[in-house]
Design a protein around this motif. Structure first.
Motif, short mmCIF file in Angstrom:
data_model
loop_
_atom_site.label_atom_id
_atom_site.label_comp_id
_atom_site.label_asym_id
_atom_site.label_seq_id
_atom_site.Cartn_x
_atom_site.Cartn_y
_atom_site.Cartn_z
N THR A 180 0.75 -1.25 -0.13
CA THR A 180 0.11 0.02 -0.14
C THR A 180 0.99 1.51 -0.04
O THR A 180 0.64 2.10 -0.78
CB THR A 180 -0.83 0.00 1.09
OG1 THR A 180 -1.82 -1.26 1.17
CG2 THR A 180 -1.72 1.21 1.33
N ALA A 181 2.00 1.37 0.67
CA ALA A 181 2.84 2.45 1.14
C ALA A 181 3.38 2.90 -0.38
O ALA A 181 3.82 4.03 -0.62
CB ALA A 181 3.57 2.43 2.08
N GLN A 182 3.74 1.70 -1.12
CA GLN A 182 4.50 1.82 -2.32
C GLN A 182 3.76 2.65 -3.33
O GLN A 182 4.40 3.33 -4.24
CB GLN A 182 4.73 0.46 -3.05
CG GLN A 182 5.86 -0.65 -2.23
CD GLN A 182 7.21 0.26 -2.29
OE1 GLN A 182 7.65 1.12 -3.25
NE2 GLN A 182 8.37 -0.41 -1.72
N GLN A 183 2.43 2.98 -3.20
CA GLN A 183 1.73 3.63 -4.11
C GLN A 183 1.89 5.27 -3.96
O GLN A 183 1.33 6.05 -4.66
CB GLN A 183 0.26 3.30 -4.03
CG GLN A 183 0.06 1.83 -4.47
CD GLN A 183 -1.54 1.20 -3.99
OE1 GLN A 183 -2.33 2.10 -4.34
NE2 GLN A 183 -1.74 0.34 -3.27
N PHE A 184 2.47 5.51 -2.90
CA PHE A 184 2.60 7.04 -2.53
C PHE A 184 4.04 7.41 -2.27
O PHE A 184 4.72 6.66 -1.56
CB PHE A 184 1.67 7.29 -0.93
CG PHE A 184 0.53 6.88 -1.19
CD1 PHE A 184 -0.48 7.80 -1.36
CD2 PHE A 184 0.18 5.68 -0.79
CE1 PHE A 184 -1.97 7.12 -1.69
CE2 PHE A 184 -1.39 5.18 -0.83
CZ PHE A 184 -2.39 5.98 -1.20
N ARG A 188 6.97 5.69 0.08
CA ARG A 188 7.81 4.86 -0.68
C ARG A 188 9.23 5.22 -0.22
O ARG A 188 9.96 4.47 0.11
CB ARG A 188 7.51 5.00 -2.21
CG ARG A 188 8.39 3.98 -2.80
CD ARG A 188 7.98 3.94 -4.32
NE ARG A 188 8.02 5.25 -5.14
CZ ARG A 188 7.02 5.59 -5.39
NH1 ARG A 188 5.74 5.40 -5.25
NH2 ARG A 188 7.19 6.97 -6.08
N ALA A 189 9.46 6.55 -0.36
CA ALA A 189 10.98 7.04 -0.11
C ALA A 189 11.28 6.56 1.39
O ALA A 189 12.50 6.18 1.69
CB ALA A 189 10.96 8.69 -0.09
N ARG A 190 10.26 6.63 2.42
CA ARG A 190 10.61 6.17 3.83
C ARG A 190 10.90 4.76 3.78
O ARG A 190 11.80 4.31 4.77
CB ARG A 190 9.53 6.79 4.87
CG ARG A 190 9.80 8.31 4.87
CD ARG A 190 8.48 8.98 5.41
NE ARG A 190 8.96 10.27 5.94
CZ ARG A 190 9.14 11.34 4.92
NH1 ARG A 190 8.84 11.10 3.86
NH2 ARG A 190 9.17 12.45 5.49
N SER A 194 14.43 2.75 5.17
CA SER A 194 14.24 2.19 6.37
C SER A 194 14.07 0.66 6.25
O SER A 194 14.06 0.23 5.33
CB SER A 194 13.08 2.54 7.39
OG SER A 194 11.92 2.48 6.74
N ALA A 195 14.19 -0.03 7.44
CA ALA A 195 13.88 -1.45 7.23
C ALA A 195 13.03 -1.91 8.41
O ALA A 195 13.28 -2.31 9.56
CB ALA A 195 15.43 -2.40 7.51
N PRO A 196 11.65 -1.74 8.08
CA PRO A 196 10.74 -1.77 9.25
C PRO A 196 10.55 -3.48 9.65
O PRO A 196 10.39 -4.26 8.66
CB PRO A 196 9.32 -1.07 8.68
CG PRO A 196 9.38 -1.36 7.11
CD PRO A 196 11.03 -1.09 7.14
N ASN A 197 10.38 -3.67 10.82
CA ASN A 197 10.19 -5.01 10.98
C ASN A 197 8.92 -5.32 12.18
O ASN A 197 9.00 -6.20 12.81
CB ASN A 197 11.51 -5.71 11.76
CG ASN A 197 11.85 -4.94 12.84
OD1 ASN A 197 11.18 -3.98 13.67
ND2 ASN A 197 13.23 -5.23 13.58
N SER A 198 8.27 -4.39 11.95
CA SER A 198 7.11 -4.40 12.92
C SER A 198 5.89 -3.87 12.15
O SER A 198 6.02 -2.80 11.44
CB SER A 198 7.43 -3.62 14.27
OG SER A 198 6.06 -3.35 14.99
N ILE A 199 4.43 -4.11 12.67
CA ILE A 199 3.50 -3.25 12.17
C ILE A 199 3.08 -1.92 12.93
O ILE A 199 2.30 -1.47 12.65
CB ILE A 199 2.15 -4.16 12.02
CG1 ILE A 199 1.79 -4.74 13.46
CG2 ILE A 199 2.48 -5.52 11.22
CD1 ILE A 199 0.31 -5.29 13.57
#
Length: 227
Positions: A180-184, A188-190, A194-199
Protein backbone atom coordinates in the motif's frame (compact mmCIF):
# COMPACT_ATOMS: atom_id res chain seq x y z
CA UNK A 1 -8.92 -20.63 46.85
CA UNK A 2 -11.91 -20.55 49.22
CA UNK A 3 -14.13 -17.51 49.03
CA UNK A 4 -13.27 -16.62 52.64
CA UNK A 5 -9.59 -16.11 51.68
CA UNK A 6 -10.24 -14.38 48.36
CA UNK A 7 -10.22 -10.60 48.18
CA UNK A 8 -11.50 -8.16 45.61
CA UNK A 9 -7.95 -6.84 45.18
CA UNK A 10 -6.70 -10.33 44.32
CA UNK A 11 -9.44 -10.71 41.72
CA UNK A 12 -8.68 -7.34 40.12
CA UNK A 13 -4.92 -8.03 40.11
CA UNK A 14 -5.53 -11.39 38.44
CA UNK A 15 -7.79 -9.68 35.90
CA UNK A 16 -4.98 -7.27 35.00
CA UNK A 17 -2.69 -10.24 34.28
CA UNK A 18 -5.31 -11.80 31.97
CA UNK A 19 -5.94 -8.47 30.24
CA UNK A 20 -2.20 -7.95 29.70
CA UNK A 21 -2.02 -11.32 27.96
CA UNK A 22 -5.32 -11.50 26.10
CA UNK A 23 -6.98 -8.09 26.07
CA UNK A 24 -10.55 -7.23 26.97
CA UNK A 25 -12.00 -9.87 24.67
CA UNK A 26 -10.01 -12.57 26.46
CA UNK A 27 -11.31 -11.70 29.93
CA UNK A 28 -14.10 -13.85 31.28
CA UNK A 29 -15.33 -13.63 34.89
CA UNK A 30 -16.11 -17.33 35.15
CA UNK A 31 -12.82 -18.39 33.59
CA UNK A 32 -11.00 -16.02 35.91
CA UNK A 33 -12.74 -17.74 38.83
CA UNK A 34 -11.35 -21.06 37.61
CA UNK A 35 -7.90 -19.54 37.41
CA UNK A 36 -8.22 -18.40 41.03
CA UNK A 37 -9.62 -21.74 42.15
CA UNK A 38 -13.10 -20.54 43.10
CA UNK A 39 -16.56 -21.36 41.80
CA UNK A 40 -17.88 -18.95 39.20
CA UNK A 41 -20.72 -17.97 41.52
CA UNK A 42 -18.19 -16.84 44.15
CA UNK A 43 -16.73 -14.33 41.70
CA UNK A 44 -20.02 -12.46 41.54
CA UNK A 45 -19.86 -11.95 45.29
CA UNK A 46 -17.02 -9.47 44.60
CA UNK A 47 -17.76 -8.07 41.13
CA UNK A 48 -21.09 -7.60 39.38
CA UNK A 49 -19.95 -8.42 35.87
CA UNK A 50 -17.12 -8.22 33.38
CA UNK A 51 -17.66 -4.51 32.75
CA UNK A 52 -17.13 -3.69 36.41
CA UNK A 53 -14.04 -5.90 36.47
CA UNK A 54 -12.53 -4.10 33.46
CA UNK A 55 -13.26 -0.74 35.09
CA UNK A 56 -11.63 -1.78 38.36
CA UNK A 57 -8.60 -3.22 36.55
CA UNK A 58 -8.18 -0.04 34.51
CA UNK A 59 -8.27 2.13 37.60
CA UNK A 60 -5.75 -0.16 39.30
CA UNK A 61 -3.11 0.33 36.60
CA UNK A 62 -3.37 4.12 36.95
CA UNK A 63 -1.99 3.63 40.46
CA UNK A 64 1.31 2.47 38.94
CA UNK A 65 2.18 6.01 37.91
CA UNK A 66 4.88 7.64 40.00
CA UNK A 67 3.77 11.16 40.82
CA UNK A 68 6.13 14.14 41.10
CA UNK A 69 5.91 16.61 43.94
CA UNK A 70 4.68 19.82 42.27
CA UNK A 71 5.95 21.84 45.23
CA UNK A 72 9.59 20.99 44.47
CA UNK A 73 9.50 20.17 40.73
CA UNK A 74 9.52 22.72 37.91
CA UNK A 75 6.19 22.44 36.11
CA UNK A 76 7.52 21.39 32.71
CA UNK A 77 9.65 18.68 34.27
CA UNK A 78 6.69 17.49 36.32
CA UNK A 79 4.34 17.48 33.33
CA UNK A 80 6.88 15.66 31.16
CA UNK A 81 7.47 13.09 33.89
CA UNK A 82 3.75 12.40 34.20
CA UNK A 83 3.43 12.10 30.42
CA UNK A 84 6.28 9.58 30.27
CA UNK A 85 4.77 7.60 33.13
CA UNK A 86 1.41 7.34 31.34
CA UNK A 87 3.10 6.43 28.06
CA UNK A 88 5.04 3.63 29.76
CA UNK A 89 1.97 2.44 31.66
CA UNK A 90 -0.08 2.16 28.47
CA UNK A 91 2.83 0.24 26.95
CA UNK A 92 2.52 -2.30 29.75
CA UNK A 93 -1.27 -2.49 29.51
CA UNK A 94 -2.25 -2.21 25.83
CA UNK A 95 -5.90 -3.02 26.62
CA UNK A 96 -6.38 0.20 28.55
CA UNK A 97 -6.94 2.37 25.47
CA UNK A 98 -9.75 0.26 23.97
CA UNK A 99 -11.22 -0.09 27.47
CA UNK A 100 -11.27 3.70 27.81
CA UNK A 101 -13.30 3.92 24.60
CA UNK A 102 -16.04 1.60 25.90
CA UNK A 103 -15.98 2.03 29.69
CA UNK A 104 -16.14 5.01 32.02
CA UNK A 105 -12.77 4.63 33.73
CA UNK A 106 -12.61 6.43 37.04
CA UNK A 107 -11.72 5.64 40.62
CA UNK A 108 -9.07 6.40 43.24
CA UNK A 109 -6.20 5.53 40.88
CA UNK A 110 -7.26 7.85 38.07
CA UNK A 111 -8.40 10.55 40.53
CA UNK A 112 -4.95 10.47 42.18
CA UNK A 113 -3.36 11.13 38.79
CA UNK A 114 -5.84 13.88 37.86
CA UNK A 115 -5.30 15.65 41.20
CA UNK A 116 -1.54 15.74 40.64
CA UNK A 117 -1.95 17.00 37.06
CA UNK A 118 -4.13 19.89 38.22
CA UNK A 119 -1.59 20.79 40.90
CA UNK A 120 1.19 20.84 38.30
CA UNK A 121 -0.63 23.12 35.87
CA UNK A 122 -2.10 25.38 38.54
CA UNK A 123 1.40 25.87 39.97
CA UNK A 124 2.55 26.71 36.44
CA UNK A 125 0.08 29.59 36.35
CA UNK A 126 -2.96 28.12 34.59
CA UNK A 127 -6.17 29.07 36.37
CA UNK A 128 -9.66 27.60 36.55
CA UNK A 129 -10.70 25.59 33.50
CA UNK A 130 -7.42 26.46 31.74
CA UNK A 131 -5.60 24.08 34.11
CA UNK A 132 -8.08 21.34 33.17
CA UNK A 133 -7.56 22.04 29.48
CA UNK A 134 -3.77 22.01 29.81
CA UNK A 135 -3.82 18.67 31.64
CA UNK A 136 -6.23 17.21 29.08
CA UNK A 137 -4.10 18.42 26.17
CA UNK A 138 -1.01 16.60 27.43
CA UNK A 139 -2.97 13.45 28.25
CA UNK A 140 -4.63 13.39 24.82
CA UNK A 141 -1.22 13.70 23.17
CA UNK A 142 0.14 10.78 25.19
CA UNK A 143 -2.89 8.61 24.40
CA UNK A 144 -2.54 9.37 20.71
CA UNK A 145 1.19 8.66 20.74
CA UNK A 146 0.67 5.36 22.56
CA UNK A 147 -2.07 4.18 20.21
CA UNK A 148 0.18 2.56 17.62
CA UNK A 149 2.03 0.37 20.09
CA UNK A 150 -1.20 -0.56 21.89
CA UNK A 151 -2.86 -1.47 18.59
CA UNK A 152 0.00 -3.78 17.65
CA UNK A 153 -0.13 -5.59 20.98
CA UNK A 154 -3.92 -5.89 20.74
CA UNK A 155 -3.51 -7.44 17.29
CA UNK A 156 -0.96 -9.91 18.68
CA UNK A 157 -3.39 -10.89 21.44
CA UNK A 158 -6.11 -11.54 18.84
CA UNK A 159 -3.71 -13.75 16.88
CA UNK A 160 -2.95 -15.78 20.01
CA UNK A 161 -6.64 -16.22 20.85
CA UNK A 162 -7.34 -17.33 17.30
CA UNK A 163 -4.41 -19.76 17.30
CA UNK A 164 -2.77 -17.97 14.36
CA UNK A 165 1.01 -18.06 14.02
CA UNK A 166 2.11 -14.53 14.92
CA UNK A 167 5.16 -14.51 12.67
CA UNK A 168 3.15 -15.59 9.66
CA UNK A 169 0.38 -13.14 10.46
CA UNK A 170 2.81 -10.28 10.93
CA UNK A 171 4.59 -11.07 7.66
CA UNK A 172 1.24 -10.96 5.84
CA UNK A 173 0.28 -7.62 7.38
CA UNK A 174 3.71 -6.12 6.70
CA UNK A 175 3.48 -7.21 3.08
CA UNK A 176 0.11 -5.48 2.74
CA UNK A 177 1.37 -2.30 4.46
CA UNK A 178 4.44 -2.22 2.22
CA UNK A 179 2.41 -2.78 -0.96
CA UNK A 180 0.00 0.00 0.00
CA UNK A 181 2.74 2.48 0.97
CA UNK A 182 4.57 1.87 -2.32
CA UNK A 183 1.74 3.70 -4.10
CA UNK A 184 2.60 6.99 -2.37
CA UNK A 185 5.92 8.74 -3.11
CA UNK A 186 6.75 10.08 0.34
CA UNK A 187 5.86 6.82 2.07
CA UNK A 188 7.76 4.88 -0.58
CA UNK A 189 10.87 7.02 0.03
CA UNK A 190 10.72 6.27 3.74
CA UNK A 191 10.38 2.56 3.09
CA UNK A 192 13.47 2.70 0.92
CA UNK A 193 15.55 4.30 3.69
CA UNK A 194 14.32 2.12 6.55
CA UNK A 195 13.92 -1.54 7.34
CA UNK A 196 10.65 -1.89 9.27
CA UNK A 197 10.25 -5.15 11.15
CA UNK A 198 7.03 -4.38 12.95
CA UNK A 199 3.48 -3.39 12.10
CA UNK A 200 3.78 -0.69 14.75
CA UNK A 201 3.00 2.77 13.38
CA UNK A 202 4.06 4.63 16.52
CA UNK A 203 7.19 6.77 16.11
CA UNK A 204 10.28 5.82 18.07
CA UNK A 205 10.71 7.27 21.55
CA UNK A 206 12.51 10.20 19.95
CA UNK A 207 9.27 10.95 18.12
CA UNK A 208 7.33 10.83 21.39
CA UNK A 209 9.79 13.21 23.03
CA UNK A 210 9.64 15.58 20.05
CA UNK A 211 5.87 15.74 20.29
CA UNK A 212 5.90 16.11 24.06
CA UNK A 213 8.35 19.03 23.90
CA UNK A 214 6.20 20.65 21.21
CA UNK A 215 3.04 20.37 23.34
CA UNK A 216 4.78 21.77 26.42
CA UNK A 217 6.35 24.57 24.35
CA UNK A 218 2.87 25.50 23.17
CA UNK A 219 1.49 25.54 26.71
CA UNK A 220 4.40 27.70 27.90
CA UNK A 221 3.87 30.11 25.02
CA UNK A 222 0.23 30.41 26.01
CA UNK A 223 1.21 31.13 29.60
CA UNK A 224 3.74 33.77 28.52
CA UNK A 225 1.17 35.40 26.23
CA UNK A 226 -1.38 35.70 29.01
CA UNK A 227 1.03 37.32 31.47
Amino acid sequence: MPRETLTREQIVTAAVAVLDAEGVAGLNVRRLGGRLGVASTAMYYYVKNKDELVTLAADLVWREIELPDPAVTEWRSAAAGLAREVYAMVGRHFWLLPAMSTHLIYGPGKARFDECCLAVFEDAGFTGPHADHAAATVLMYVIGAAHGSAAERAWQARMRRAGVDEDAGQAEVLAYITETAQQFPRLRARLETSAPNSIETLPADTGFEFGLRTVLDGLKARLDHEK
